[in-house]
Motif scaffolding. Structure first.
Motif, PDB file in Angstrom:
ATOM      1  N   ILE A  12     -15.256 -42.753  -5.934  1.00  0.00           N
ATOM      2  CA  ILE A  12     -14.341 -42.187  -6.724  1.00  0.00           C
ATOM      3  C   ILE A  12     -13.747 -41.420  -5.838  1.00  0.00           C
ATOM      4  CG2 ILE A  12     -14.306 -40.679  -8.759  1.00  0.00           C
ATOM      5  CD1 ILE A  12     -16.780 -42.353 -10.034  1.00  0.00           C
ATOM      6  N   VAL A  13     -12.430 -40.669  -6.209  1.00  0.00           N
ATOM      7  CA  VAL A  13     -11.708 -40.078  -5.154  1.00  0.00           C
ATOM      8  C   VAL A  13     -11.026 -39.082  -6.194  1.00  0.00           C
ATOM      9  CG1 VAL A  13      -9.841 -39.725  -3.392  1.00  0.00           C
ATOM     10  CG2 VAL A  13     -11.306 -41.796  -3.511  1.00  0.00           C
ATOM     11  N   LEU A  14     -11.225 -37.669  -5.852  1.00  0.00           N
ATOM     12  CA  LEU A  14     -10.516 -36.657  -6.474  1.00  0.00           C
ATOM     13  C   LEU A  14      -9.533 -35.789  -5.444  1.00  0.00           C
ATOM     14  CD1 LEU A  14     -13.403 -35.048  -8.698  1.00  0.00           C
ATOM     15  CD2 LEU A  14     -11.533 -36.412  -9.490  1.00  0.00           C
ATOM     16  N   THR A  15      -8.621 -35.848  -5.459  1.00  0.00           N
ATOM     17  CA  THR A  15      -7.737 -35.373  -4.312  1.00  0.00           C
ATOM     18  C   THR A  15      -6.591 -34.055  -5.025  1.00  0.00           C
ATOM     19  OG1 THR A  15      -7.412 -37.549  -3.579  1.00  0.00           O
ATOM     20  CG2 THR A  15      -5.770 -35.799  -2.774  1.00  0.00           C
ATOM     21  N   GLY A  16      -6.813 -32.980  -4.178  1.00  0.00           N
ATOM     22  CA  GLY A  16      -5.729 -31.830  -4.471  1.00  0.00           C
ATOM     23  C   GLY A  16      -6.143 -30.855  -5.586  1.00  0.00           C
ATOM     24  N   GLN A  34      -7.392 -16.235  -3.518  1.00  0.00           N
ATOM     25  CA  GLN A  34      -6.237 -16.972  -3.178  1.00  0.00           C
ATOM     26  C   GLN A  34      -6.554 -18.558  -3.436  1.00  0.00           C
ATOM     27  OE1 GLN A  34      -6.814 -17.792   1.377  1.00  0.00           O
ATOM     28  NE2 GLN A  34      -8.593 -16.218   0.940  1.00  0.00           N
ATOM     29  N   ASP A  35      -5.830 -19.466  -3.198  1.00  0.00           N
ATOM     30  CA  ASP A  35      -6.051 -20.755  -3.623  1.00  0.00           C
ATOM     31  C   ASP A  35      -6.722 -21.739  -2.806  1.00  0.00           C
ATOM     32  OD1 ASP A  35      -4.479 -20.576  -6.176  1.00  0.00           O
ATOM     33  OD2 ASP A  35      -2.493 -20.705  -5.169  1.00  0.00           O
ATOM     34  N   PHE A  36      -7.677 -22.523  -3.268  1.00  0.00           N
ATOM     35  CA  PHE A  36      -8.286 -23.403  -2.110  1.00  0.00           C
ATOM     36  C   PHE A  36      -7.936 -24.717  -2.926  1.00  0.00           C
ATOM     37  CE2 PHE A  36     -10.448 -19.341  -2.079  1.00  0.00           C
ATOM     38  CZ  PHE A  36     -10.696 -19.437  -0.534  1.00  0.00           C
ATOM     39  N   VAL A  37      -7.728 -25.770  -1.954  1.00  0.00           N
ATOM     40  CA  VAL A  37      -7.627 -27.075  -2.621  1.00  0.00           C
ATOM     41  C   VAL A  37      -8.605 -27.829  -2.131  1.00  0.00           C
ATOM     42  CG1 VAL A  37      -5.747 -29.022  -2.450  1.00  0.00           C
ATOM     43  CG2 VAL A  37      -4.969 -26.667  -2.297  1.00  0.00           C
ATOM     44  N   VAL A  38      -9.323 -28.696  -3.047  1.00  0.00           N
ATOM     45  CA  VAL A  38     -10.610 -29.570  -2.584  1.00  0.00           C
ATOM     46  C   VAL A  38     -10.116 -31.049  -2.972  1.00  0.00           C
ATOM     47  CG1 VAL A  38     -12.835 -29.772  -3.094  1.00  0.00           C
ATOM     48  CG2 VAL A  38     -11.787 -27.669  -3.345  1.00  0.00           C
ATOM     49  N   ASP A  39     -10.569 -31.766  -1.883  1.00  0.00           N
ATOM     50  CA  ASP A  39     -10.630 -33.395  -1.973  1.00  0.00           C
ATOM     51  C   ASP A  39     -12.231 -33.680  -1.965  1.00  0.00           C
ATOM     52  OD1 ASP A  39      -7.879 -33.395  -1.517  1.00  0.00           O
ATOM     53  OD2 ASP A  39      -8.094 -33.401   0.537  1.00  0.00           O
ATOM     54  N   VAL A  40     -12.289 -34.831  -2.670  1.00  0.00           N
ATOM     55  CA  VAL A  40     -13.724 -35.190  -2.831  1.00  0.00           C
ATOM     56  C   VAL A  40     -13.626 -36.714  -2.919  1.00  0.00           C
ATOM     57  CG1 VAL A  40     -15.883 -35.257  -4.292  1.00  0.00           C
ATOM     58  CG2 VAL A  40     -14.535 -33.064  -3.981  1.00  0.00           C
ATOM     59  N   THR A  41     -14.495 -37.476  -1.918  1.00  0.00           N
ATOM     60  CA  THR A  41     -14.696 -38.765  -2.190  1.00  0.00           C
ATOM     61  C   THR A  41     -16.281 -38.915  -2.521  1.00  0.00           C
ATOM     62  OG1 THR A  41     -12.848 -39.276  -0.638  1.00  0.00           O
ATOM     63  CG2 THR A  41     -14.641 -40.995  -1.052  1.00  0.00           C
ATOM     64  N   ALA A  42     -16.695 -39.498  -3.298  1.00  0.00           N
ATOM     65  CA  ALA A  42     -18.071 -39.846  -4.026  1.00  0.00           C
ATOM     66  C   ALA A  42     -18.331 -41.399  -3.727  1.00  0.00           C
ATOM     67  CB  ALA A  42     -18.344 -39.290  -5.376  1.00  0.00           C
ATOM     68  N   VAL A  97     -24.591 -41.535  -6.994  1.00  0.00           N
ATOM     69  CA  VAL A  97     -23.572 -41.130  -6.015  1.00  0.00           C
ATOM     70  C   VAL A  97     -24.729 -41.114  -4.845  1.00  0.00           C
ATOM     71  CG1 VAL A  97     -22.349 -39.208  -4.811  1.00  0.00           C
ATOM     72  CG2 VAL A  97     -21.991 -39.737  -7.102  1.00  0.00           C
ATOM     73  N   ASP A  98     -24.358 -41.990  -3.827  1.00  0.00           N
ATOM     74  CA  ASP A  98     -25.063 -42.152  -2.581  1.00  0.00           C
ATOM     75  C   ASP A  98     -24.691 -41.120  -1.588  1.00  0.00           C
ATOM     76  OD1 ASP A  98     -26.525 -44.342  -3.591  1.00  0.00           O
ATOM     77  OD2 ASP A  98     -24.766 -45.618  -2.896  1.00  0.00           O
ATOM     78  N   ALA A  99     -23.209 -40.802  -1.412  1.00  0.00           N
ATOM     79  CA  ALA A  99     -22.807 -40.104  -0.375  1.00  0.00           C
ATOM     80  C   ALA A  99     -21.515 -39.444  -0.794  1.00  0.00           C
ATOM     81  CB  ALA A  99     -22.623 -40.728   0.821  1.00  0.00           C
ATOM     82  N   VAL A 100     -21.205 -38.575  -0.175  1.00  0.00           N
ATOM     83  CA  VAL A 100     -19.846 -37.611  -0.505  1.00  0.00           C
ATOM     84  C   VAL A 100     -19.276 -37.057   0.696  1.00  0.00           C
ATOM     85  CG1 VAL A 100     -21.014 -35.524  -1.165  1.00  0.00           C
ATOM     86  CG2 VAL A 100     -18.779 -36.057  -2.116  1.00  0.00           C
ATOM     87  N   GLU A 101     -17.876 -37.009   0.787  1.00  0.00           N
ATOM     88  CA  GLU A 101     -16.966 -36.439   1.802  1.00  0.00           C
ATOM     89  C   GLU A 101     -16.272 -35.194   0.751  1.00  0.00           C
ATOM     90  OE1 GLU A 101     -14.801 -38.107   5.121  1.00  0.00           O
ATOM     91  OE2 GLU A 101     -13.440 -37.692   3.674  1.00  0.00           O
ATOM     92  N   VAL A 102     -16.452 -34.058   1.270  1.00  0.00           N
ATOM     93  CA  VAL A 102     -15.917 -32.860   0.777  1.00  0.00           C
ATOM     94  C   VAL A 102     -14.865 -32.245   1.828  1.00  0.00           C
ATOM     95  CG1 VAL A 102     -15.988 -30.780  -0.363  1.00  0.00           C
ATOM     96  CG2 VAL A 102     -17.618 -32.576  -0.792  1.00  0.00           C
ATOM     97  N   THR A 103     -13.452 -32.087   1.581  1.00  0.00           N
ATOM     98  CA  THR A 103     -12.599 -31.328   2.441  1.00  0.00           C
ATOM     99  C   THR A 103     -12.183 -30.084   1.651  1.00  0.00           C
ATOM    100  OG1 THR A 103     -11.903 -33.273   3.277  1.00  0.00           O
ATOM    101  CG2 THR A 103     -10.609 -31.397   3.683  1.00  0.00           C
TER     102      THR A 103
END
Length: 127
Positions: A12-16, A34-42, A97-103
Motif C-alpha cells: 500500500i503506497v501513500l505518496t505526498g 513548515q510543511d513536510f511531505v511524507v511518502d509511505v510504502t507498507a 504490515v511486514d515492513a515499511v519504507e518512509v520518506t
C-alpha cells in the motif's frame, strides 16, 4: 539483511501526504512551523483481502493516512529522522504490515543554497 523488495511484492503506497508541523533545530522552525511531505510504502500480503474482498484483511489506507499525519503533527522534534522513525512505528503497529519504507521531505529546509528536495528515507520491518 534480506532486501524487503525481494520478500514482498504487495504494498500500500501513500505518496505526498502534506503536513504542517513544527520540527527543526532552529527556534524559527519551531515557532513558525513548515510543511513536510511524507511518502509511505507498507508491505503486506494483499491476497487475503483481494480473495475475500475484505477490508478487515488489509490496512485501510484512509485511516493509515490520518494516523501518519497525526504522527507527524505531534510533539515537535529536532530531526526529520525522528519523524520518519515515528511514522514507521505507526505503520508497523498494523498487524498485517511486514515492513515499511518512509520518506520525509522537508521542502522548506533552511539551506543556504538552491535545492530541489531534502529528505530522509528509512526502511523498517518486524523483528
Amino acid at each position: 539483511m534480506t532486501d524487503i523488495h525481494s520478500r514482498r511484492a504487495d504494498s500500500i503506497v501513500l505518496t505526498g501526504l502534506r503536513v504542517r508541523a513544527n520540527h527543526g533545530v532552529f527556534d524559527f522552525e519551531r515557532a513558525d512551523g513548515q510543511d513536510f511531505v511524507v511518502d509511505v510504502t507498507a508491505w503486506l500480503d494483499l491476497a487475503p483481502a483481494a480473495a475475500g474482498d475484505d477490508l478487515a484483511a488489509t490496512v485501510h489506507y484512509g485511516d493509515l493516512a490520518e494516523e501518519v499525519v497525526a504522527a507527524v503533527e505531534r510533539d515537535p522534534v529536532d530531526l526529520i529522522e525522528t519523524v520518519a522513525e515515528r511514522v514507521a512505528s505507526t505503520v508497523l503497529a498494523h498487524e498485517p504490515v511486514d515492513a515499511v519504507e518512509v520518506t520525509v521531505h522537508k521542502p522548506q529546509a533552511p539551506i543556504s543554497v538552491p535545492f530541489g528536495d531534502v529528505a530522509v528515507r528509512i526502511t523498517r520491518s518486524r523483528p
